[in-house]
Design an enzyme around this catalytic site. Structure first.
Site, PDB file in Angstrom:
ATOM      1  N   ASP A  79     -15.375 -11.651  10.398  1.00 34.00           N
ATOM      2  CA  ASP A  79     -16.789 -11.919  10.119  1.00 34.00           C
ATOM      3  C   ASP A  79     -17.076 -13.407   9.912  1.00 34.00           C
ATOM      4  OD1 ASP A  79     -16.998  -9.117  10.075  1.00 34.00           O
ATOM      5  OD2 ASP A  79     -16.670  -9.031   7.916  1.00 34.00           O
TER       6      ASP A  79
ATOM      7  N   GLU B 277     -26.215  -5.013  13.031  1.00 29.09           N
ATOM      8  CA  GLU B 277     -25.806  -5.637  11.763  1.00 29.09           C
ATOM      9  C   GLU B 277     -25.474  -7.105  11.991  1.00 29.09           C
ATOM     10  OE1 GLU B 277     -22.439  -3.295  10.588  1.00 29.09           O
ATOM     11  OE2 GLU B 277     -21.252  -3.894  12.298  1.00 29.09           O
TER      12      GLU B 277
END
Length: 579
Positions: A75, A251
């Site tokens: 991420d 997302e």
């Protein structure tokens, strides 16, 4: 993030470092007993990568590897102030939390610390390994000369939170809780002085159309008060690029402004094999947002499963304007092993991006990803030298005599300072009563597995006092999936033992009686999915224990979750392995 975490998440509604550490140690000691008598001395550690992809693709002088951070660094988010670039990653239940890296050229990266480096900021002692810190977003606001890091902490009663600083190398504020639901928040600062929070959320109650249906929501953000403006929220993406196709898990949103237009870039498809990156454009931060006709702009989902030098699961990207006005993207992807399992976890990759036209184009982002890239003009690849993070096949060594722990050493749930001591003799670990299967802090110092094939060796001086004592190496995916390889005692005899734990159930693989006359070397070697454990009582003549075992339980495919495998230096006074 994935649905199993979302279903369990219930968001909360309504600095002096030394004092913070002291207060934490008092609370911590009430939960975890430290054995003053059971300590293990580790005098050295070495880790050597041996992946075929790097052997078969050596670097020319003007090249670097596209996986800029190998191992569990998922991420990624990136920002820029002048010629300084800063990158952060998810850290889940790892302590300290949110590793932060600095570069001036997008090629060479130094770890400068962790954003969440004290207990007041991070409370994961009772957290699942894949809870804790999710999807941090780092951004520099040039209008108030301040860096922000916003994230979701699935532990300690935090929920969504933000920290800030004037200088990322000099520490960050205590967390400020933000009163909204959902995950994966990011900040956007417009050039008119307004600020916004964008995040993933569930559809309105009763409006979910299918499993994995999510929305992207935006709020106005009060910079002076560091809070959202209640009632300002709006859904700007419903479902994904085309809700008629039932897209899942929109997302990781990031917003950018270029040429007077607003761009919203998101991950779509879940973090596994259908992962991708998509982009939308609008005339204002609150939309309407129109998807690009060429979505996805980054994915690896369309290619042969048996392709050579396979990189997969690409997505969750962030863009930055790099040296010379050239854009770059950091994103996560995985490098599966020979059994197509993911042991190293989700890693940070980089690609150049052509944004000379209307939409950003990831260069070679829609073909099988290549292992190498060209360095920018005037930049020299210095990876592994001068303090820069290594990549490719490299060797990391530590004799623990530098006076402080390398930043790559981490704890899980527990802070390193609570069980480690450095001296001229090496690293001493004081054992907790918890063993490696506990879902609470254990006395284990971890290093990320960064290659499918590697060798890790440690030298230990240790004499267990009873059958409750054990010290050695662990290969760890989580508390329910791991290998323990160490020294223990049964009555008057000492033993080397190897234990496999799967679904929380442990099985003794092998044990052997030994004599303790000084240092013992412990080694784990992998060739893809095949792991072997061996030991040497003379530190050089190694003997295998347990033949060859499968690394399946160290993969996310088998163990689940979002982290990569770790190698741990471990001591416990709660041993349950019986040779």
């Amino acid at each position: 993030m994935k649905k199993n975490i979302l279903n369990n998440y219930k968001p909360v509604k309504n600095t002096i470092i030394a004092l913070a550490l002291l207060s934490f140690s008092v609370v911590f000691s009430q939960k975890t007993k430290v054995s003053s008598k059971n300590t293990a001395l580790f005098t050295s550690f070495s880790y050597t990568g041996n992946d075929a992809v790097y052997k078969e693709n050596p670097l020319a002088t003007n090249e670097f590897y596209s996986s800029i951070l190998q191992g569990c660094y998922p991420d990624p988010s990136i920002t820029r102030k002048g010629n300084d670039y800063y990158l952060v990653n998810s850290s889940f239940a790892m302590t300290p939390g949110v590793p932060i890296f600095h570069s001036t050229d997008m090629v060479n990266w130094k770890q400068i610390g962790h954003v969440l480096d004290r207990p007041a900021q991070l409370k994961v002692e009772d957290s699942g390994i894949s809870a804790g810190i999710y999807a941090p977003h780092i951004i520099y606001n040039k209008y108030n000369d301040t860096f922000y890091m916003i994230t979701t902490q699935f532990s300690g009663g935090f929920g969504n939170m933000v920290v800030k600083t004037k200088d990322p190398a000099k520490g960050w504020s205590d967390p400020i809780k933000l009163q909204f639901d959902g995950i994966d928040p990011s900040l956007f600062f417009d050039d008119n002085g307004k600020a916004y929070v964008i995040h993933n959320d569930a559809p309105p109650a009763g409006a979910a159309l299918y499993e994995g249906h999510r929305v992207i929501k935006i709020w106005e953000y009060d910079l002076a008060a560091d809070k959202i403006v209640q009632g300002s929220d709006k859904i700007i993406v419903d479902g994904g690029t085309d809700i008629k196709q039932k897209p899942i898990w929109i997302e990781g949103p990031h917003m950018y402004k270029k040429d007077g237009k607003y761009y919203l870039m998101c991950a779509e498809g879940g973090t596994g094999g259908w992962h991708s990156e998509v982009i939308f454009k609008g005339d204002s931060p609150k939309g309407t947002f129109t998807p690009a006709p060429g979505n996805p702009i980054l994915t690896q989902r369309y290619f042969a499963k048996d392709r050579k030098d396979k990189v997969d699961w690409a997505g969750h990207a962030d863009l930055v304007e790099g040296p010379g006005g050239k854009y770059y993207a950091v994103f996560l992807a995985v490098r599966p092993n020979d059994k197509d399992r993911v042991n190293t976890g989700r890693e940070t990759f980089l690609l150049p991006v052509d944004w000379s036209g209307e939409w950003p184009v990831f260069e070679n982002g829609l073909v099988p990803l290549k292992p190498k890239l060209k360095v920018p003009v005037g930049v020299k690849n210095q990876s592994g030298t001068n303090g820069y993070m290594p990549n490719g096949n490299f060797k990391f060594t530590d004799n623990f005599k530098s006076g402080k722990l390398d930043l790559r050493w981490i704890g899980i749930r527990g802070w390193r300072e609570s069980f480690t001591t450095l001296s001229k003799d090496g690293l001493r670990i004081s054992a907790f009563a918890t063993n490696i299967k506990a879902k609470t802090p254990t006395s284990t110092l971890f290093y990320r597995q960064q290659h499918a094939s590697f060798e890790a060796v440690t030298t230990i001086n240790y004499q267990p006092k009873s059958a409750n004592d054990l010290a050695g190496l662990v290969c760890y995916q989580n508390e329910g999936y791991n290998y323990t390889f160490g020294i223990t005692k049964n009555e008057k005899n000492y033993f080397i033992v190897l234990q496999r734990t799967e679904k929380g159930i442990s099985k003794l693989v092998a044990s052997e009686k030994i004599s303790l006359n000084g240092n013992i070397a412990l080694k784990v070697t992998t060739v893809g999915d095949a792991y072997t454990f061996s030991y040497a009582t003379d530190e050089k003549t190694f003997k295998n224990l347990g033949e060859t075992v499968s690394g399946d339980i160290l993969s996310t495919d088998v163990a689940g979750g979002f982290t990569g495998a770790l190698i741990g230096l471990y001591a416990t006074s709660g041993n349950d392995i019986k040779p």
